[in-house]
Scaffold this motif. Sequence first.
Motif, PDB file in Angstrom:
ATOM      1  N   LEU A 148      -0.428 -12.494   4.652  1.00  0.00           N
ATOM      2  CA  LEU A 148      -1.668 -11.739   5.295  1.00  0.00           C
ATOM      3  C   LEU A 148      -1.711 -11.841   6.942  1.00  0.00           C
ATOM      4  N   SER A 149      -1.293 -12.822   7.348  1.00  0.00           N
ATOM      5  CA  SER A 149      -1.419 -13.106   8.881  1.00  0.00           C
ATOM      6  C   SER A 149       0.125 -12.876   9.311  1.00  0.00           C
ATOM      7  N   ALA A 150       0.934 -12.622   8.746  1.00  0.00           N
ATOM      8  CA  ALA A 150       2.585 -12.102   9.213  1.00  0.00           C
ATOM      9  C   ALA A 150       2.559 -10.802   9.820  1.00  0.00           C
ATOM     10  N   THR A 151       3.466 -10.601  10.485  1.00  0.00           N
ATOM     11  CA  THR A 151       4.056  -9.226  10.854  1.00  0.00           C
ATOM     12  C   THR A 151       4.976  -8.655   9.746  1.00  0.00           C
ATOM     13  N   LEU A 158       3.664  -2.521   8.659  1.00  0.00           N
ATOM     14  CA  LEU A 158       2.409  -2.461   7.687  1.00  0.00           C
ATOM     15  C   LEU A 158       1.748  -3.742   7.631  1.00  0.00           C
ATOM     16  N   PRO A 159       0.584  -3.859   7.454  1.00  0.00           N
ATOM     17  CA  PRO A 159      -0.113  -4.891   7.196  1.00  0.00           C
ATOM     18  C   PRO A 159      -0.141  -5.180   5.540  1.00  0.00           C
ATOM     19  N   LEU A 161       1.526  -5.761  -5.266  1.00  0.00           N
ATOM     20  CA  LEU A 161       0.832  -6.285  -3.960  1.00  0.00           C
ATOM     21  C   LEU A 161       0.821  -5.289  -2.927  1.00  0.00           C
ATOM     22  N   CYS A 162      -0.075  -5.167  -2.201  1.00  0.00           N
ATOM     23  CA  CYS A 162      -0.310  -3.864  -1.337  1.00  0.00           C
ATOM     24  C   CYS A 162      -0.142  -4.102  -0.191  1.00  0.00           C
ATOM     25  N   ALA A 163       0.117  -3.164   0.665  1.00  0.00           N
ATOM     26  CA  ALA A 163       0.237  -2.905   2.025  1.00  0.00           C
ATOM     27  C   ALA A 163      -0.158  -1.662   2.395  1.00  0.00           C
ATOM     28  N   SER A 191      13.003   0.034  -1.633  1.00  0.00           N
ATOM     29  CA  SER A 191      13.424  -0.466  -0.532  1.00  0.00           C
ATOM     30  C   SER A 191      12.321  -1.801  -0.311  1.00  0.00           C
ATOM     31  N   PRO A 192      12.713  -2.688   0.805  1.00  0.00           N
ATOM     32  CA  PRO A 192      11.851  -3.627   1.106  1.00  0.00           C
ATOM     33  C   PRO A 192      10.771  -3.539   1.949  1.00  0.00           C
ATOM     34  N   LEU A 193       9.788  -4.731   1.603  1.00  0.00           N
ATOM     35  CA  LEU A 193       8.727  -4.733   2.565  1.00  0.00           C
ATOM     36  C   LEU A 193       8.920  -6.593   2.898  1.00  0.00           C
ATOM     37  N   PHE A 194       9.162  -6.419   4.009  1.00  0.00           N
ATOM     38  CA  PHE A 194       9.366  -8.030   4.593  1.00  0.00           C
ATOM     39  C   PHE A 194       8.516  -8.415   5.635  1.00  0.00           C
ATOM     40  N   CYS A 195       8.112  -9.847   5.651  1.00  0.00           N
ATOM     41  CA  CYS A 195       7.367 -10.249   6.510  1.00  0.00           C
ATOM     42  C   CYS A 195       7.839 -11.179   7.443  1.00  0.00           C
ATOM     43  N   THR A 196       7.391 -11.765   8.557  1.00  0.00           N
ATOM     44  CA  THR A 196       7.784 -12.826   9.083  1.00  0.00           C
ATOM     45  C   THR A 196       7.705 -14.075   8.518  1.00  0.00           C
TER      46      THR A 196
END
Length: 465
Positions: A334-337, A362-363, A390-392, A407-412
């Motif tokens: 939730l706090s990542a980019t 996307l958050p 999971l939502c974004a 396709s991927p949704l990826f976060c730091t």
Amino acid sequence: MSGTTADTATGATSRCRLLWMALAIAALVMVNAQDMPSPMCRDDELCTTVIHCTETDDSGRKGIGPRISRFCGTGRVCCERAQLESWNASLVDRVGSQQRTNRRPAGSSIRDKNGKVLEPEANESCGMNMECVPRKLCRDNIIIDDGRSIINPRIGVGQCSRSLHRCCEVNQKVDASDSPYVAKLNGFKYNNCGWSNPQGLIPDKDKYNYTEDVSIFGQFPWMVAIFTGRQQYLCGGTLIHPQLVITSSHNIVNETVDTLMARAGDWDLNSLDEPYEHQGRRIKQIILHPEFDPEALFNDIAILVLDEPVQLAPHIQPLCLPPPESPQVIDDLLSATCFATGWGAKDPNSDKLERTLKRIDLPIVDHDECQAMLRNTRLEQRFRLRPSFLCAGGIEGKDTCKGDGGSPLFCTLPGQTDRYQLAGIVSWGIECAEADIPSVYANVPYLRAWIDEKIKGLGLQVAAP
């Protein structure tokens, strides 16, 4: 005297017109010879060369075009008959126009009836003894720094009109085998999963005017394009191991190992101009989640086992897997980019895919908040968002749309800026790019235990961050 001169001029003009007509007819005969019916094509299509189908395209789609068409032979595709006939009908005028200007347009080639290049295409000029060529075909030691593009406004905003091309001294052009990028591949050292290339992989600073939502070449090296056996783009995927790709079950549930292939390291699906070439692999095994629901899309995840590992390179590297779901993992996400990448349509009302890889930030949206937002749609108040989702997003103008499935949704990763972990897999949505309506992804942390079980069963191991 004036009458005789006029007669002579008229005769010369007639002979020139006849010559142009003869050239046009000869060219038309050659072109028609390469366009032929095929049992692999529909009645409204002809089998022709990939290049001829591309150059005759009059639809204006300029997407991935014939590269995703059905193949009807080596280097040949099924192409719309009306498109070819329209192009052939205008050939006389084009040949005459080219003869009058006594030159060939840049980017065209003279070919035989089988599509083989007899005379290479003319490169775009960008100055005295300068040509626009793919960056991999120009030595890096010659950089244009004398301000010529500034002091000569006739050149335009950019020196080259195509992405991944650079303005190169004619005597600095090289063959593909001598490309300066080849040496860089030999010196590549893999560090670990999840590292992006924030500035891309073009060392001489690509100044092409990309739109904001275009991913730079090589920026996210885990992106995979999945094609059918007939080279039609199907969906996206994520490299998590040299031999493993994660994607969505709903995209491949009706496919087999004989109908799929994966392509790692691609960027422009309609070009081979990238500095580093993509790597294609057949699929050895498809592992669908046993509890995947094809209607409700619960557990929308699948693992593709490649027939042989890809060779890791600057533009081909795996993405890290997240830890199993926990309150801390959710808080970190939730706090990542976060970013999503894909070749799907930009326009929510269009089926036109994009030729170059797109990215959007996307958050992640909290589970309960997402469920409340979705209940305000046609899903209505009794809708319950299952834990495998999971939502974004939910931001107007930014979303994953048609063609982005898998396709991927990826976060730091926590405490890092240029290293990422896989958070979700594009699955479904109610609308596209509308405010307060997030899109829904397969929840990778929730599904991590299943992923680990299957990877262990294959005798493989995925590196930890």
